[in-house]
Design a protein around this motif. Structure first.
Motif, PDB file in Angstrom:
ATOM      1  N   ASP A 181       0.852  -1.190   0.000  1.00  0.00           N
ATOM      2  CA  ASP A 181       0.000   0.000   0.000  1.00  0.00           C
ATOM      3  C   ASP A 181       0.889   1.242   0.000  1.00  0.00           C
ATOM      4  OD1 ASP A 181      -1.973   1.913   0.313  1.00  0.00           O
ATOM      5  OD2 ASP A 181      -2.345   1.453   2.438  1.00  0.00           O
ATOM      6  N   VAL A 182       0.971   1.936  -1.142  1.00  0.00           N
ATOM      7  CA  VAL A 182       1.770   3.161  -1.218  1.00  0.00           C
ATOM      8  C   VAL A 182       0.975   4.279  -0.546  1.00  0.00           C
ATOM      9  CG1 VAL A 182       2.921   4.820  -2.724  1.00  0.00           C
ATOM     10  CG2 VAL A 182       2.873   2.401  -3.356  1.00  0.00           C
ATOM     11  N   VAL A 183       1.389   4.642   0.664  1.00  0.00           N
ATOM     12  CA  VAL A 183       0.620   5.595   1.467  1.00  0.00           C
ATOM     13  C   VAL A 183       0.990   7.044   1.178  1.00  0.00           C
ATOM     14  CG1 VAL A 183       0.215   3.951   3.321  1.00  0.00           C
ATOM     15  CG2 VAL A 183       2.244   5.421   3.392  1.00  0.00           C
ATOM     16  N   GLY A 184       2.072   7.253   0.412  1.00  0.00           N
ATOM     17  CA  GLY A 184       2.452   8.625   0.100  1.00  0.00           C
ATOM     18  C   GLY A 184       3.699   8.671  -0.762  1.00  0.00           C
ATOM     19  N   VAL A 185       3.906   9.840  -1.386  1.00  0.00           N
ATOM     20  CA  VAL A 185       5.118  10.084  -2.170  1.00  0.00           C
ATOM     21  C   VAL A 185       5.626  11.480  -1.825  1.00  0.00           C
ATOM     22  CG1 VAL A 185       4.418   8.578  -4.075  1.00  0.00           C
ATOM     23  CG2 VAL A 185       3.835  11.009  -4.148  1.00  0.00           C
ATOM     24  N   ALA A 186       6.923  11.688  -2.006  1.00  0.00           N
ATOM     25  CA  ALA A 186       7.507  13.009  -1.751  1.00  0.00           C
ATOM     26  C   ALA A 186       8.728  13.179  -2.640  1.00  0.00           C
ATOM     27  CB  ALA A 186       7.889  13.154  -0.282  1.00  0.00           C
ATOM     28  N   SER A 187       9.023  14.433  -2.977  1.00  0.00           N
ATOM     29  CA  SER A 187      10.141  14.713  -3.880  1.00  0.00           C
ATOM     30  C   SER A 187      11.413  15.113  -3.139  1.00  0.00           C
ATOM     31  CB  SER A 187       9.744  15.811  -4.876  1.00  0.00           C
ATOM     32  OG  SER A 187       9.397  17.001  -4.186  1.00  0.00           O
ATOM     33  N   ASN A 188      11.331  15.248  -1.811  1.00  0.00           N
ATOM     34  CA  ASN A 188      12.526  15.554  -1.024  1.00  0.00           C
ATOM     35  C   ASN A 188      12.346  15.016   0.394  1.00  0.00           C
ATOM     36  OD1 ASN A 188      11.541  17.842   0.830  1.00  0.00           O
ATOM     37  ND2 ASN A 188      10.986  18.617  -1.203  1.00  0.00           N
ATOM     38  N   ALA A 189      13.454  14.929   1.111  1.00  0.00           N
ATOM     39  CA  ALA A 189      13.437  14.297   2.427  1.00  0.00           C
ATOM     40  C   ALA A 189      12.621  15.092   3.446  1.00  0.00           C
ATOM     41  CB  ALA A 189      14.863  14.108   2.933  1.00  0.00           C
ATOM     42  N   GLY A 190      12.667  16.416   3.360  1.00  0.00           N
ATOM     43  CA  GLY A 190      11.924  17.236   4.314  1.00  0.00           C
ATOM     44  C   GLY A 190      10.428  17.008   4.237  1.00  0.00           C
ATOM     45  N   SER A 191       9.882  17.117   3.030  1.00  0.00           N
ATOM     46  CA  SER A 191       8.440  16.874   2.870  1.00  0.00           C
ATOM     47  C   SER A 191       8.125  15.409   3.094  1.00  0.00           C
ATOM     48  CB  SER A 191       7.970  17.324   1.487  1.00  0.00           C
ATOM     49  OG  SER A 191       8.633  16.620   0.455  1.00  0.00           O
ATOM     50  N   GLY A 192       9.114  14.533   2.765  1.00  0.00           N
ATOM     51  CA  GLY A 192       8.913  13.107   2.992  1.00  0.00           C
ATOM     52  C   GLY A 192       8.728  12.791   4.463  1.00  0.00           C
ATOM     53  N   GLY A 219      19.752  11.635   1.135  1.00  0.00           N
ATOM     54  CA  GLY A 219      19.135  10.480   1.771  1.00  0.00           C
ATOM     55  C   GLY A 219      19.875   9.984   2.995  1.00  0.00           C
ATOM     56  N   ILE A 220      21.211  10.044   2.952  1.00  0.00           N
ATOM     57  CA  ILE A 220      21.991   9.551   4.089  1.00  0.00           C
ATOM     58  C   ILE A 220      21.782  10.443   5.318  1.00  0.00           C
ATOM     59  CG2 ILE A 220      24.336   9.195   4.958  1.00  0.00           C
ATOM     60  CD1 ILE A 220      25.082   8.213   2.149  1.00  0.00           C
ATOM     61  N   ASP A 221      21.807  11.766   5.126  1.00  0.00           N
ATOM     62  CA  ASP A 221      21.536  12.670   6.254  1.00  0.00           C
ATOM     63  C   ASP A 221      20.101  12.497   6.753  1.00  0.00           C
ATOM     64  OD1 ASP A 221      24.079  13.712   6.180  1.00  0.00           O
ATOM     65  OD2 ASP A 221      23.537  15.421   4.920  1.00  0.00           O
ATOM     66  N   ALA A 222      19.190  12.250   5.808  1.00  0.00           N
ATOM     67  CA  ALA A 222      17.775  12.088   6.176  1.00  0.00           C
ATOM     68  C   ALA A 222      17.554  10.832   7.010  1.00  0.00           C
ATOM     69  CB  ALA A 222      16.903  12.020   4.924  1.00  0.00           C
TER      70      ALA A 222
END
Length: 211
Positions: free
Chosen positions: A33-44, A67-70
């Motif tokens: 179940d894909v519950v969401g998508v985001a284009s950057n780590a902050g909004s993700g 991604g590593i910092d996130a």
């Protein structure tokens, strides 16, 4: 399978074509179940806090926060979520650093969709997953180690060699300290290394972590 039983997945990637394509493909699997998508780590992270995914599939190279910092942000804010890195890079440095920061797996973008699904299933079940290309990169300098250590032992080795304590390693991999100690003993026995310093030196000499 009911919606409640499906693996809740969040996708984070700054390439719209990759994001849309992956979402469309994964939605064809009843147990995902894909519950969401985001284009950057902050909004993700915002989406993750709202949707509570079991697995976060995240690209490494993204603007603002990579991604590593996130990874550290996600492990702090959503410790129950399993992070699966998705990248076009098979760099040993990227791979080992991802593991040391808490990633449960690392998959290359050029693998078949079925393998991405296998990776999602594995980490959602509490395991680790490295695609075949990633595994080869990590272990190319020592084939004996590749056959000797399990994927979980490899993850423990990277964390210990990176300076993590048994407690920190246990928290990162979501296992008990006793299990970490058992893995540590098995690793030392298999590699013929008696000390933690020796494990660190081994990891550096084999390019698993930076000096």
């Amino acid at each position: 399978m009911s919606a409640n039983d499906a693996i809740r997945v969040l996708l984070i990637d700054n390439h719209p074509l990759v994001l849309d394509g992956l979402k469309a493909i994964l939605e064809t699997y009843d147990h995902i179940d894909v519950v969401g998508v985001a284009s950057n780590a902050g909004s993700g992270l915002d989406v993750a806090l709202a949707t509570r995914p079991a697995v976060v599939l995240m690209d490494i190279n993204m603007p603002q926060i990579n991604g590593i910092d996130a990874l550290e942000l996600f492990k702090e804010k959503l410790p129950a979520a399993r992070i699966l890195m998705l990248s076009m890079h098979d760099s040993r440095e990227y791979i080992s650093t991802s593991v040391m920061h808490g990633a449960s797996g690392y998959v290359l973008k050029d693998v078949a969709t079925d393998e991405i699904v296998l990776a999602i299933e594995a980490v959602a079940a509490g395991g680790t997953y490295f695609s075949s290309g990633v595994y080869d990169v990590l272990m190319e300098r020592n084939r004996e180690m590749a056959t000797a250590l399990t994927s979980r032992e490899q993850a423990v080795l990277l964390l210990i060699a990176g300076g993590k304590s048994n407690r920190d390693t246990a928290l990162t991999l979501e296992i008990s300290e006793r299990t970490v100690e058992t893995h540590r003993k098995h690793i030392k026995r298999k590699l013929g290394i008696a000390t933690t310093a020796g494990l660190t030196r081994y990891a550096i000499e084999n390019g698993l972590i930076e000096r």
